[in-house]
Design an enzyme around this catalytic site. Structure first.
Site, short mmCIF file in Angstrom:
data_model
loop_
_atom_site.label_atom_id
_atom_site.label_comp_id
_atom_site.label_asym_id
_atom_site.label_seq_id
_atom_site.Cartn_x
_atom_site.Cartn_y
_atom_site.Cartn_z
N GLU A 181 4.97 -4.23 12.10
CA GLU A 181 4.07 -3.08 11.90
C GLU A 181 2.85 -3.63 11.18
O GLU A 181 2.93 -3.97 9.99
CB GLU A 181 4.74 -2.02 11.02
CG GLU A 181 5.86 -1.25 11.68
CD GLU A 181 5.33 -0.13 12.58
OE1 GLU A 181 4.11 0.01 12.75
OE2 GLU A 181 6.18 0.60 13.13
N CYS A 202 -3.04 1.66 6.66
CA CYS A 202 -3.25 0.96 7.92
C CYS A 202 -3.91 1.88 8.95
O CYS A 202 -4.43 1.39 9.95
CB CYS A 202 -1.93 0.42 8.44
SG CYS A 202 -0.62 1.61 8.30
N ASN A 224 0.79 -1.24 0.00
CA ASN A 224 0.00 0.00 0.00
C ASN A 224 0.82 1.29 0.00
O ASN A 224 0.32 2.32 -0.41
CB ASN A 224 -1.03 -0.02 1.14
CG ASN A 224 -0.41 -0.07 2.50
OD1 ASN A 224 0.72 -0.52 2.65
ND2 ASN A 224 -1.12 0.40 3.50
P1 NAP Z 1 0.47 -9.05 3.56
O1 NAP Z 1 -0.40 -9.87 2.68
O2 NAP Z 1 0.71 -9.52 4.94
O3 NAP Z 1 1.85 -8.91 2.78
C1 NAP Z 1 2.90 -8.15 3.30
C2 NAP Z 1 4.21 -8.71 2.79
O4 NAP Z 1 4.41 -10.01 3.37
C3 NAP Z 1 4.26 -8.91 1.27
O5 NAP Z 1 5.56 -8.61 0.82
C4 NAP Z 1 3.96 -10.38 1.14
O6 NAP Z 1 4.47 -10.95 -0.04
C5 NAP Z 1 4.73 -10.91 2.35
N1 NAP Z 1 4.36 -12.27 2.76
C6 NAP Z 1 3.18 -12.91 2.63
N2 NAP Z 1 3.27 -14.17 3.13
C7 NAP Z 1 4.54 -14.32 3.59
C8 NAP Z 1 5.27 -15.38 4.20
N3 NAP Z 1 4.70 -16.56 4.47
N4 NAP Z 1 6.57 -15.18 4.51
C9 NAP Z 1 7.16 -14.01 4.26
N5 NAP Z 1 6.53 -12.97 3.67
C10 NAP Z 1 5.24 -13.11 3.36
O7 NAP Z 1 -0.05 -7.55 3.66
P2 NAP Z 1 -0.53 -6.58 2.48
O8 NAP Z 1 -1.87 -7.02 2.02
O9 NAP Z 1 0.55 -6.37 1.47
O10 NAP Z 1 -0.64 -5.22 3.29
C11 NAP Z 1 -1.78 -4.85 3.96
C12 NAP Z 1 -1.60 -4.98 5.46
O11 NAP Z 1 -0.46 -4.25 5.87
C13 NAP Z 1 -2.75 -4.37 6.22
O12 NAP Z 1 -3.09 -5.20 7.31
C14 NAP Z 1 -2.19 -3.06 6.71
O13 NAP Z 1 -2.83 -2.53 7.83
C15 NAP Z 1 -0.78 -3.43 7.00
N6 NAP Z 1 0.06 -2.24 7.04
C16 NAP Z 1 0.59 -1.84 8.24
C17 NAP Z 1 1.38 -0.69 8.30
C18 NAP Z 1 2.01 -0.23 9.58
O14 NAP Z 1 2.96 0.54 9.52
N7 NAP Z 1 1.56 -0.67 10.73
C19 NAP Z 1 1.60 0.04 7.15
C20 NAP Z 1 1.03 -0.39 5.95
C21 NAP Z 1 0.28 -1.54 5.91
P3 NAP Z 1 3.55 -11.18 -1.35
O15 NAP Z 1 3.12 -9.82 -1.77
O16 NAP Z 1 4.48 -11.82 -2.31
O17 NAP Z 1 2.41 -12.05 -0.93
#
Ligand code: NAP
Length: 473
Positions: free
Chosen positions: A250, A284, A154
């Protein structure tokens, strides 16, 4: 600026490599291919860790690290339009927001450069204990070691910046795995890092199957820290699997705002309309749950709903678009399902305009509805009436998340009470809780995470203290 579907190699151990396999990056708006990236797996990840290990054997002095970080800032400034267009193309983020993100990435690198120059330990008052008499004690801050960084879709530029810049400031080499849907901005930053003179091995980027790459980062003992931004489901599992590493998380939120009847409702309506729907709610800390004191409830909705309806849906590449697509069809179907399943009354939106979800406002849903307590991550917000501040605080805290929350009030005692009683990592007063400035400590409690970012805090998390005690003659 149009983004052409160029083929991008991966920087691994100082070389830009092809792997024989490619991953298409598609626009979430049009479905068009906007880039092709070499696809890596376990083998390339191991090679990246080997290179990071070699790199860290020749530490870069702080002044060199700071200079490189400052040169990256200049690189982003020089290619600002290109950076914004890339973010918009691969994430479907409206250009207005993409430009802000590119500028914020400059701020993140700037603050990290400052931290690189300030990185220092502290004196220990040894003779404060009898045992320490005649001794001089101080600490050094040492880089924790190789960092495995994993970033979400995002904020494909600025959240990658929040991973790379503090790690380099701390003196750590990084192996980055960006989100598969948005790797182009990360590769753009890697290119700028190269141009800025970052020596070989300090940054490698691996794009490919998440679990395969994640497994190598978890299992290789040379990787001392994982810095992860993304969903809780993935993040907490990584932490569980790596008990000996630092795993800095995060994660998500279901962001609440409390609106007292004494607040300036026009300002509140304007700020919430802008911050619940920007980037289609995929931040987020996008405002998701608005709790309004009953006396002001109708007056707030009269001001809020028309502002939401005035937001312009459309192509993220258009300069006047406020709300674009969500990241993919699965996300769109899930969000629509959550809206349908809510017991609240849909005041506006709740359906599609073309392929885009119209900004949706739901009145008084049940506390147990997913839109009331889980993270929607879409252009949806709920508005619920409350009768007492106790009730509002309980409602706002009624989620497993705790990243940021906000309150609008002109009463200092209300503001201070809410700031103390909300169980969140940050509380904004008379500002939407979507507010973030890149130097501030940012991170959550409860299911929202276990760390703080912002270069100063991330550098602290990626270094460890070494004590030196000298026996004085
Ligand atoms: P996500 O599906 O958890 O993916 C995040 C990252 O993790 C991607 O690079 C993804 O790779 C990777 N990933 C997935 N499965 C993995 C595994 N088994 N081992 C290692 N890496 C793995 O999250 P998203 O949909 O991209 O992002 C949305 C989430 O991020 C929301 O919950 C949002 O609130 C949170 N967020 C939090 C913050 C903060 O600072 N607190 C900021 C922004 C977003 P792939 O893309 O290849 O699947």
């Amino acid at each position: 600026m149009a983004v052409t579907a160029t083929e991008r190699k991966l920087p691994i151990g100082g070389e830009w490599i092809e792997t024989g396999d490619w991953l298409d990056v598609r626009s979430p708006y049009s479905g068009e291919v906007v880039g092709r990236v070499a696809k890596a797996g376990a083998e390339e990840t191991r090679r990246a860790i080997d290179a990071a290990d070699r790199a860290m054997q020749e530490p870069l002095p702080a002044n060199k690290r700071a200079e490189i970080l400052v040169r990256v800032v200049a690189g982003i400034a020089r290619r600002h339009d290109e950076a914004a267009a890339l973010i918009s193309a691969e994430a479907g983020k409206p250009m207005k927001a993409a430009r802000v993100e590119a500028s914020r990435a400059m701020s993140t690198y700037t603050f990290a450069a400052v931290e690189a120059r300030k990185l220092a330990g502290e004196m220990v008052p040894m003779d404060a204990a009898q045992a320490g008499e005649g001794k001089l004690g101080f600490t050094l801050r040492r880089p924790v070691g190789i960092v495995g960084a994993i970033s979400p879709f995002n904020f494909p530029l600025n959240l990658v910046a929040h991973k790379l810049a503090p790690a380099l400031a701390a003196g750590c080499a990084v192996v980055l795995k960006p989100a598969s849907q948005t790797p182009l901005s990360a590769l753009f930053l890697a290119e700028l890092s190269d141009e800025a003179g970052l020596p070989h091995g300090w940054l490698s980027v691996v794009v490919g199957p998440a679990s395969e790459i994640g497994d190598v980062l978890i299992e290789d003992e040379r990787v001392k820290a994982i810095t992860f931004t993304g969903s809780g489901a993935v993040g907490w599992k990584l932490k569980e699997r790596a008990p000996k590493k630092r795993v800095n998380l995060e994660l998500g939120n279901a962001t609440p705002v409390i609106v007292s009847a004494d607040a300036d409702l026009d300002t509140v309506a304007e700020k919430i309309a802008a911050n619940a729907f920007s980037f289609a709610g995929q931040s987020c800390i996008s405002v998701q749950r608005v709790y309004v004191e009953r006396d002001a409830y109708d007056a707030f909705l009269e001001r809020f709903v028309p502002r939401v309806e005035a937001l312009k849906l459309g192509d993220p590449a258009d300069d006047d678009t406020d709300v674009g697509p969500v990241i993919d069809e699965d996300a769109r179907d899930r969000i629509l399902e959550w809206i349908r399943a809510s017991s609240g009354k849909v005041l506006t939106g709740g359906d599609l305009q073309g392929d885009l979800i119209r900004p949706t406002v739901i009145a008084n849903p049940d506390r147990e509805d997913k839109v009331s307590c889980e993270e929607v991550f879409g252009p949806v917000c709920t508005v619920t009436a409350f009768d007492s501040l106790d009730e509002a605080i309980a409602l706002a805290n009624g989620t497993r998340y705790g990243l940021q929350a906000g309150v609008f009030t002109t009463h200092l005692d209300t503001a201070l009470r809410v700031a103390q009683e909300l169980e969140f990592g940050g509380v904004t007063v008379n500002e939407a809780p979507t507010f973030r400035s890149d130097q501030m400590p940012y991170g959550g409690v409860k299911d929202s995470g276990n760390t703080r970012e912002g270069p100063r805090y991330a550098v602290r998390e990626l270094t460890e203290e070494r004590l030196v005690v000298i026996d004085l003659p």
